[in-house]
Design a protein around this motif. Structure first.
Motif, PDB file in Angstrom:
ATOM      1  N   ARG A 164       0.839  -1.206   0.000  1.00 47.67           N
ATOM      2  CA  ARG A 164       0.000   0.000   0.000  1.00 47.67           C
ATOM      3  C   ARG A 164       0.869   1.249   0.000  1.00 47.67           C
ATOM      4  O   ARG A 164       0.642   2.190  -0.768  1.00 47.67           O
ATOM      5  N   TYR A 165       1.861   1.293   0.876  1.00 43.73           N
ATOM      6  CA  TYR A 165       2.757   2.445   0.938  1.00 43.73           C
ATOM      7  C   TYR A 165       3.483   2.639  -0.393  1.00 43.73           C
ATOM      8  O   TYR A 165       3.664   3.777  -0.862  1.00 43.73           O
ATOM      9  N   THR A 166       3.909   1.548  -1.005  1.00 41.00           N
ATOM     10  CA  THR A 166       4.645   1.629  -2.268  1.00 41.00           C
ATOM     11  C   THR A 166       3.777   2.184  -3.382  1.00 41.00           C
ATOM     12  O   THR A 166       4.224   3.021  -4.184  1.00 41.00           O
ATOM     13  N   LEU A 167       2.528   1.747  -3.440  1.00 38.14           N
ATOM     14  CA  LEU A 167       1.605   2.259  -4.452  1.00 38.14           C
ATOM     15  C   LEU A 167       1.363   3.758  -4.266  1.00 38.14           C
ATOM     16  O   LEU A 167       1.327   4.519  -5.234  1.00 38.14           O
ATOM     17  N   VAL A 168       1.206   4.184  -3.005  1.00 37.06           N
ATOM     18  CA  VAL A 168       1.005   5.615  -2.735  1.00 37.06           C
ATOM     19  C   VAL A 168       2.246   6.398  -3.135  1.00 37.06           C
ATOM     20  O   VAL A 168       2.151   7.481  -3.737  1.00 37.06           O
ATOM     21  N   GLU A 169       3.417   5.861  -2.820  1.00 33.39           N
ATOM     22  CA  GLU A 169       4.667   6.543  -3.174  1.00 33.39           C
ATOM     23  C   GLU A 169       4.777   6.732  -4.685  1.00 33.39           C
ATOM     24  O   GLU A 169       5.108   7.829  -5.170  1.00 33.39           O
ATOM     25  N   LYS A 170       4.480   5.696  -5.434  1.00 33.43           N
ATOM     26  CA  LYS A 170       4.564   5.784  -6.898  1.00 33.43           C
ATOM     27  C   LYS A 170       3.536   6.754  -7.453  1.00 33.43           C
ATOM     28  O   LYS A 170       3.823   7.541  -8.359  1.00 33.43           O
ATOM     29  N   ARG A 171       2.329   6.701  -6.902  1.00 32.91           N
ATOM     30  CA  ARG A 171       1.272   7.612  -7.353  1.00 32.91           C
ATOM     31  C   ARG A 171       1.644   9.066  -7.052  1.00 32.91           C
ATOM     32  O   ARG A 171       1.465   9.953  -7.883  1.00 32.91           O
ATOM     33  N   ALA A 172       2.178   9.311  -5.845  1.00 38.81           N
ATOM     34  CA  ALA A 172       2.578  10.659  -5.464  1.00 38.81           C
ATOM     35  C   ALA A 172       3.711  11.173  -6.348  1.00 38.81           C
ATOM     36  O   ALA A 172       3.729  12.345  -6.750  1.00 38.81           O
ATOM     37  N   ALA A 173       4.661  10.294  -6.671  1.00 35.73           N
ATOM     38  CA  ALA A 173       5.776  10.693  -7.542  1.00 35.73           C
ATOM     39  C   ALA A 173       5.263  11.088  -8.923  1.00 35.73           C
ATOM     40  O   ALA A 173       5.722  12.075  -9.513  1.00 35.73           O
ATOM     41  N   ALA A 174       4.308  10.331  -9.426  1.00 30.53           N
ATOM     42  CA  ALA A 174       3.755  10.623 -10.750  1.00 30.53           C
ATOM     43  C   ALA A 174       3.014  11.955 -10.765  1.00 30.53           C
ATOM     44  O   ALA A 174       2.988  12.655 -11.790  1.00 30.53           O
ATOM     45  N   LEU A 175       2.428  12.319  -9.625  1.00 32.72           N
ATOM     46  CA  LEU A 175       1.666  13.569  -9.532  1.00 32.72           C
ATOM     47  C   LEU A 175       2.530  14.745  -9.085  1.00 32.72           C
ATOM     48  O   LEU A 175       2.045  15.875  -9.014  1.00 32.72           O
ATOM     49  N   GLY A 176       3.787  14.472  -8.768  1.00 31.99           N
ATOM     50  CA  GLY A 176       4.671  15.537  -8.304  1.00 31.99           C
ATOM     51  C   GLY A 176       4.391  15.979  -6.882  1.00 31.99           C
ATOM     52  O   GLY A 176       4.758  17.088  -6.484  1.00 31.99           O
ATOM     53  N   LEU A 177       3.762  15.115  -6.083  1.00 28.66           N
ATOM     54  CA  LEU A 177       3.454  15.421  -4.686  1.00 28.66           C
ATOM     55  C   LEU A 177       4.582  14.880  -3.811  1.00 28.66           C
ATOM     56  O   LEU A 177       4.491  13.803  -3.233  1.00 28.66           O
ATOM     57  N   LEU A 178       5.659  15.661  -3.714  1.00 34.58           N
ATOM     58  CA  LEU A 178       6.870  15.163  -3.052  1.00 34.58           C
ATOM     59  C   LEU A 178       6.678  14.946  -1.553  1.00 34.58           C
ATOM     60  O   LEU A 178       7.289  14.041  -0.981  1.00 34.58           O
ATOM     61  N   THR A 179       5.856  15.777  -0.915  1.00 31.32           N
ATOM     62  CA  THR A 179       5.631  15.588   0.513  1.00 31.32           C
ATOM     63  C   THR A 179       4.949  14.255   0.781  1.00 31.32           C
ATOM     64  O   THR A 179       5.344  13.507   1.684  1.00 31.32           O
ATOM     65  N   VAL A 180       3.943  13.936  -0.016  1.00 30.55           N
ATOM     66  CA  VAL A 180       3.260  12.655   0.139  1.00 30.55           C
ATOM     67  C   VAL A 180       4.217  11.511  -0.181  1.00 30.55           C
ATOM     68  O   VAL A 180       4.236  10.479   0.497  1.00 30.55           O
ATOM     69  N   GLN A 181       5.017  11.700  -1.202  1.00 30.23           N
ATOM     70  CA  GLN A 181       6.000  10.678  -1.567  1.00 30.23           C
ATOM     71  C   GLN A 181       6.961  10.423  -0.410  1.00 30.23           C
ATOM     72  O   GLN A 181       7.278   9.268  -0.084  1.00 30.23           O
ATOM     73  N   GLY A 182       7.424  11.506   0.220  1.00 35.64           N
ATOM     74  CA  GLY A 182       8.333  11.358   1.350  1.00 35.64           C
ATOM     75  C   GLY A 182       7.674  10.652   2.527  1.00 35.64           C
ATOM     76  O   GLY A 182       8.284   9.803   3.176  1.00 35.64           O
ATOM     77  N   LEU A 183       6.428  10.995   2.798  1.00 36.44           N
ATOM     78  CA  LEU A 183       5.696  10.348   3.881  1.00 36.44           C
ATOM     79  C   LEU A 183       5.550   8.851   3.632  1.00 36.44           C
ATOM     80  O   LEU A 183       5.713   8.032   4.535  1.00 36.44           O
ATOM     81  N   ALA A 184       5.216   8.496   2.400  1.00 33.83           N
ATOM     82  CA  ALA A 184       5.037   7.083   2.060  1.00 33.83           C
ATOM     83  C   ALA A 184       6.351   6.320   2.197  1.00 33.83           C
ATOM     84  O   ALA A 184       6.404   5.235   2.788  1.00 33.83           O
TER      85      ALA A 184
END
Length: 408
Positions: A164-184
């Protein structure tokens, strides 16, 4: 053996990425203020009487439930939130964030009641509410998805949580949401580190590999997550045979003049076998005796302590308790808090430091008593739920006096 769950840093209804407004420290003393439950309930009743909009109903409801929770009235808080969900869950499309907050408040309280079903329902309800009214690429949906991963961790579904965390990280990276990516990514570091801290330490390589990506990331927006990952790995090294890891980390923080709020660098582990007076005298309790215990009403305490400018803890004390006297199960927790090490704070060495208040609740999950039975019962293994009640920052200014605590 008692399960000790991680400290939850979020307030009952605080969204994942909310920023707290700093407390006013311009005076000469530290002051704690509050609103009486009676007045909060009166405001909620007035809101309902005039048929206020769902978002106003929810806001007033959460304030009442938060105060009920702080007062130790967990069951009342749960009822307050459940009634509001009955009134407002159908308005998620128009008020997605408010309804999501309501679900989040509900499952925070459920954790301390040991109510697993309401906890799970609340986590998924929070996510569904946001999806009902927000754009698919909204960062808050990804934040709620991370909380689903956190729920999976609590039920020992570790591989599902990593996925789940990995999917969120990849999704956040694709959207340019670096804070969410870092949290994941940091959640992945934390989970692998938690798994690696016990023999045979088989996930230590995975933890360090996940952390390295954050630590070495050149983007300045990733710096807070890199520092957090560095702390996590140092704590892991200390637990697995390198006691000097935390000391080296503290030495590095001594040159950082930006640290004003407490950053936990090390916390001694604690464990406990629940058993009232027998436990304090070295006795143990059988599983059958624990099964017989179904009532955990009033089994909570608020512990306050000061984090000094040098990062050491002082004045650890029980501020309030749900029952008269100090319960025996809290002794190992107090000992652990006294042994914590925080990053040195950027303040005068003569200042008292920063005040912290944490709620600890002894509970056990409610489950079916046996296969084929629908009679609710408590699990044999109790657990401690924790919630940080502190307001950041609460640093007392130079020359101020410490908080005068009114114990109940």
């Amino acid at each position: 053996m008692l399960r000790v769950l991680p400290i939850v840093a979020l307030a009952t209804a605080t969204p994942v990425f909310a920023q707290e407004k700093p407390a006013d420290t311009s005076g000469n003393t530290v002051v704690v203020t509050g609103v009486r439950l009676h007045d909060l309930q009166k405001n909620l009743d007035a809101c309902l009487a005039r048929k206020c909009p769902p978002n106003e109903d929810i806001s007033a409801t959460i304030k009442v439930a938060e105060q009920q929770f702080v007062d130790g009235k967990y069951a009342d808080a749960s009822v307050t939130l459940r009634k509001s969900l009955g009134r407002n869950r159908g308005f998620a499309k128009d008020y997605p964030v408010s309804v999501s907050y309501l679900y989040r408040a509900s499952y925070r309280v459920a954790e301390h009641l040991g109510d697993a079903d309401t906890y799970i329902t609340g986590v998924y309800g929070s996510l569904r509410s946001l999806k009902a009214g927000l754009a698919a690429d909204d960062y808050r949906i990804l934040g709620a998805d991370l909380e689903v991963g956190d729920m999976l961790v609590r039920f020992y579904r570790y591989h599902e949580a990593i996925d789940r965390y990995t999917l969120v990280e990849k999704r956040a990276a694709a959207l340019g949401l670096l804070t969410v990516q870092g949290l994941a990514r940091f959640r992945i570091v934390g989970l692998y580190s938690q798994l690696a801290s016990h023999p045979p330490y088989r996930y230590k390589t995975e933890a360090k590999k996940a952390a390295a990506w954050l630590i070495d990331n050149p983007d300045p927006r990733m710096k807070p997550f890199g520092e957090a990952a560095r702390i996590t790995i140092a704590m892991l090294d200390a637990k697995t045979g390198d006691p000097g890891a935390v000391d080296r980390l503290i030495a590095n923080f001594r040159t950082d003049k930006s640290v004003k709020a407490p950053i936990l660098l090390y916390a001694p582990p604690y464990d406990y076998i629940e058993g009232d007076a027998r436990a304090s005298s070295g006795g143990t309790v059988s599983d059958m005796e624990l099964v017989a215990r179904q009532n955990f009403d009033g089994e909570w305490v608020d512990i306050d302590f000061w984090v000094g400018p040098d990062g050491h803890v002082s004045d650890v004390d029980v501020l309030r308790a749900g029952k008269k006297g100090t319960p025996t199960w809290i002794a190992p927790i107090i000992k652990s808090i006294r042994g914590r090490r925080y990053a040195p704070l950027n303040m005068d060495a003569s200042a008292p430091g920063v005040l912290r208040v944490e709620r600890y609740t002894l509970t056990a999950r409610v489950v079916d008593a046996s296969i084929g039975s629908h009679i609710p019962s408590r699990e044999a293994t109790p657990q401690i739920e924790t919630l940080d009640l502190s307001v950041d920052p609460t640093a007392a200014p130079d020359g101020s006096t410490k908080l005068q605590k009114a114990k109940q």
